[in-house]
Design an enzyme around this catalytic site. Structure first.
Site, mmCIF file in Angstrom:
data_model
loop_
_atom_site.group_PDB
_atom_site.id
_atom_site.type_symbol
_atom_site.label_atom_id
_atom_site.label_comp_id
_atom_site.label_asym_id
_atom_site.label_seq_id
_atom_site.Cartn_x
_atom_site.Cartn_y
_atom_site.Cartn_z
ATOM 1 N N LYS A 123 -3.071 -10.308 -6.609
ATOM 2 C CA LYS A 123 -4.415 -10.652 -6.111
ATOM 3 C C LYS A 123 -5.480 -9.686 -6.648
ATOM 4 C CE LYS A 123 -5.188 -8.093 -1.933
ATOM 5 N NZ LYS A 123 -6.160 -7.941 -0.928
ATOM 6 N N LYS A 142 -10.060 -4.522 -4.628
ATOM 7 C CA LYS A 142 -11.092 -3.506 -4.863
ATOM 8 C C LYS A 142 -10.510 -2.230 -5.430
ATOM 9 C CE LYS A 142 -13.237 -4.312 -0.494
ATOM 10 N NZ LYS A 142 -12.158 -4.006 0.430
ATOM 11 N N LYS A 202 0.842 -1.210 0.000
ATOM 12 C CA LYS A 202 0.000 0.000 0.000
ATOM 13 C C LYS A 202 0.876 1.258 0.000
ATOM 14 C CE LYS A 202 -4.296 -1.782 0.464
ATOM 15 N NZ LYS A 202 -4.941 -2.192 -0.750
HETATM 16 N N1 AQP Z 1 -8.205 -11.631 -4.080
HETATM 17 C C1 AQP Z 1 -8.658 -12.148 -2.955
HETATM 18 N N2 AQP Z 1 -8.838 -13.486 -2.844
HETATM 19 C C2 AQP Z 1 -9.298 -14.041 -1.686
HETATM 20 N N3 AQP Z 1 -9.621 -13.298 -0.602
HETATM 21 C C3 AQP Z 1 -9.462 -11.954 -0.673
HETATM 22 N N4 AQP Z 1 -9.676 -10.958 0.200
HETATM 23 C C4 AQP Z 1 -9.347 -9.783 -0.357
HETATM 24 N N5 AQP Z 1 -8.918 -9.975 -1.612
HETATM 25 C C5 AQP Z 1 -8.982 -11.316 -1.837
HETATM 26 C C6 AQP Z 1 -10.203 -11.167 1.541
HETATM 27 O O1 AQP Z 1 -11.362 -10.351 1.655
HETATM 28 C C7 AQP Z 1 -11.480 -9.886 2.992
HETATM 29 C C8 AQP Z 1 -11.688 -8.407 2.977
HETATM 30 O O2 AQP Z 1 -10.555 -7.704 2.614
HETATM 31 P P1 AQP Z 1 -10.411 -6.144 2.969
HETATM 32 O O3 AQP Z 1 -11.417 -5.346 2.277
HETATM 33 O O4 AQP Z 1 -10.409 -5.972 4.420
HETATM 34 O O5 AQP Z 1 -9.014 -5.731 2.448
HETATM 35 P P2 AQP Z 1 -8.102 -6.387 1.401
HETATM 36 O O6 AQP Z 1 -7.681 -7.724 1.873
HETATM 37 O O7 AQP Z 1 -6.988 -5.426 1.146
HETATM 38 O O8 AQP Z 1 -9.097 -6.517 0.134
HETATM 39 P P3 AQP Z 1 -9.027 -5.780 -1.247
HETATM 40 O O9 AQP Z 1 -10.160 -6.258 -2.064
HETATM 41 O O10 AQP Z 1 -7.673 -5.898 -1.841
HETATM 42 O O11 AQP Z 1 -9.355 -4.302 -0.872
HETATM 43 P P4 AQP Z 1 -8.479 -2.995 -0.954
HETATM 44 O O12 AQP Z 1 -8.226 -2.772 -2.413
HETATM 45 O O13 AQP Z 1 -9.357 -1.965 -0.329
HETATM 46 O O14 AQP Z 1 -7.213 -3.210 -0.186
HETATM 47 C C9 AQP Z 1 -10.218 -10.333 3.727
HETATM 48 O O15 AQP Z 1 -10.507 -11.507 4.462
HETATM 49 C C10 AQP Z 1 -9.264 -10.645 2.617
HETATM 50 O O16 AQP Z 1 -8.306 -11.611 2.978
#
Ligand code: AQP
Length: 325
Positions: free
Chosen positions: A192, A195, A110
């Site tokens: 991965k 969002k 990040k």
């Molecule tokens: N690509 C993924 N595959 C499987 N699990 C995933 N998670 C996130 N991306 C994947 C799981 O979703 C939950 C919520 O995640 P979060 O919103 O708290 O933050 P994150 O892990 O950083 O998810 P994103 O989608 O990548 O969001 P942003 O872009 O905002 O950082 C967690 O249980 C995570 O493991």
């Protein structure tokens, strides 16, 4: 068992969040005490607009409901409505080793992604997450692979705290799904699905059929035309096979057999059909909930009231153990 997990309200929830996290929460509600949080305080560690955040919180509450979280069987609420999370974060900060925080993969990623906004909150993210988990005396934390390291840190902090001040926190354990713990971007299968990353690489839970079609047809595949699971040589097809398998509940082996000699195009077309059908109920239920803001807010307040009782009880103990009178 007590279960805790949460998601950042940072944008549209995608099938990675669903398959890696939310889908696995649903059966846990039956025989456990489940607490699911909308972690808005985590969302403000990366650039955001307050107006959007407000909307995203409500959008995420709708996702929780349409995906099958039942407010009668679990507690769900908004993190910032319980002040004890931030209080415990501060206290845990005094025992959290800065060196470990700077080594966290998400912090490194990040800070690269948002070079102009490397704030202290971004570094402190895992301590806030540890507070979220430990304040509820959590046994199990069901998350995707990317969050495993943060759960490990929660364990480290619980151990340090218990050693220094006496047994206070339960030792939480991570629960990763056997499959789907890391769904990859459709545009870069070595990264991965996320969002806040490339929207083309991501299928949203409420994606329209036209978007699903476009994104799957444009999904990066690998040299050759065989439908074969091989993470090293065929990361693109392996990712699509994982998604197919999780939505169809067919094993990868079965799918390899079904699509033997069929080529990528036929496989992708079949996956499109499967995704359109699987996501349709989510779109339908969402439509019903969009006009029920008062009902949703009531669920969130009720959830917060229940969660606060547990959080306050832990904090009473923590303050006493730390000599804060
Ligand atoms: N690509 C993924 N595959 C499987 N699990 C995933 N998670 C996130 N991306 C994947 C799981 O979703 C939950 C919520 O995640 P979060 O919103 O708290 O933050 P994150 O892990 O950083 O998810 P994103 O989608 O990548 O969001 P942003 O872009 O905002 O950082 C967690 O249980 C995570 O493991």
């Amino acid at each position: 068992m007590r279960i805790f997990s949460g998601i950042r309200p940072t944008g549209e929830i995608h099938i990675g969040n669903y398959l890696g996290a939310i889908k696995n929460w649903i059966p846990l509600q039956e025989n456990n005490e489940c607490i699911f949080c909308i972690v808005d305080l985590h969302a403000i560690t990366t650039p955001y607009s307050p107006k959007e955040l407000e909307k995203n919180i409500m959008k995420l509450a709708i996702v929780y409901l349409v995906a099958g979280l039942d407010p009668e069987k679990c507690i769900f609420f908004v993190q910032s409505q319980i002040k004890e999370h931030t209080e415990l974060t501060w206290l845990l900060n005094t025992i959290a080793p800065v060196g470990e925080l700077t080594r966290m993969t998400q912090y490194k990623e990040k800070s690269k992604q948002f070079k102009k906004n490397i704030n202290a909150g971004l570094l402190d993210y895992p301590v806030l997450m540890a507070a979220d988990i430990l304040i509820y005396q959590t046994d199990i934390v069901p998350v995707g692979k990317d969050q495993q390291q943060h759960v490990e840190l929660s364990r480290t902090l619980a151990r340090h705290f218990n050693q220094r001040f006496g047994k206070t926190f339960k030792m939480p354990r991570v629960l990763l799904p056997k499959m789907g713990a890391k769904i990859m971007s459709l545009q870069n299968p070595r990264k991965k699905m996320s969002k806040t990353d490339d929207p083309k690489g991501c299928i949203e839970l409420f994606a329209k059929p036209t978007e699903i079609r476009k994104k799957i047809m444009a999904a990066v595949t690998d040299p050759g035309r065989k439908i074969k699971y091989n993470l090293i040589k065929k990361p693109g097809i392996s990712n699509l096979l994982t998604i197919y398998s999780l939505f169809s509940e067919k094993s990868i082996k079965e799918l390899e057999r079904d699509f033997k000699d069929q080529g990528y195009e036929k496989f992708k077309k079949s996956l499109i059909k499967l995704l359109i059908n699987s996501l349709e109920p989510f779109r339908r239920k969402r439509k019903e909930l969009l006009s029920r803001e008062v009902y949703i807010k009531e669920i969130l307040h009720k959830g917060a009231r229940k969660a606060r009782i547990i959080a306050q009880s832990t904090m009473q103990d923590v303050r006493k153990k730390m000599g804060l009178i």
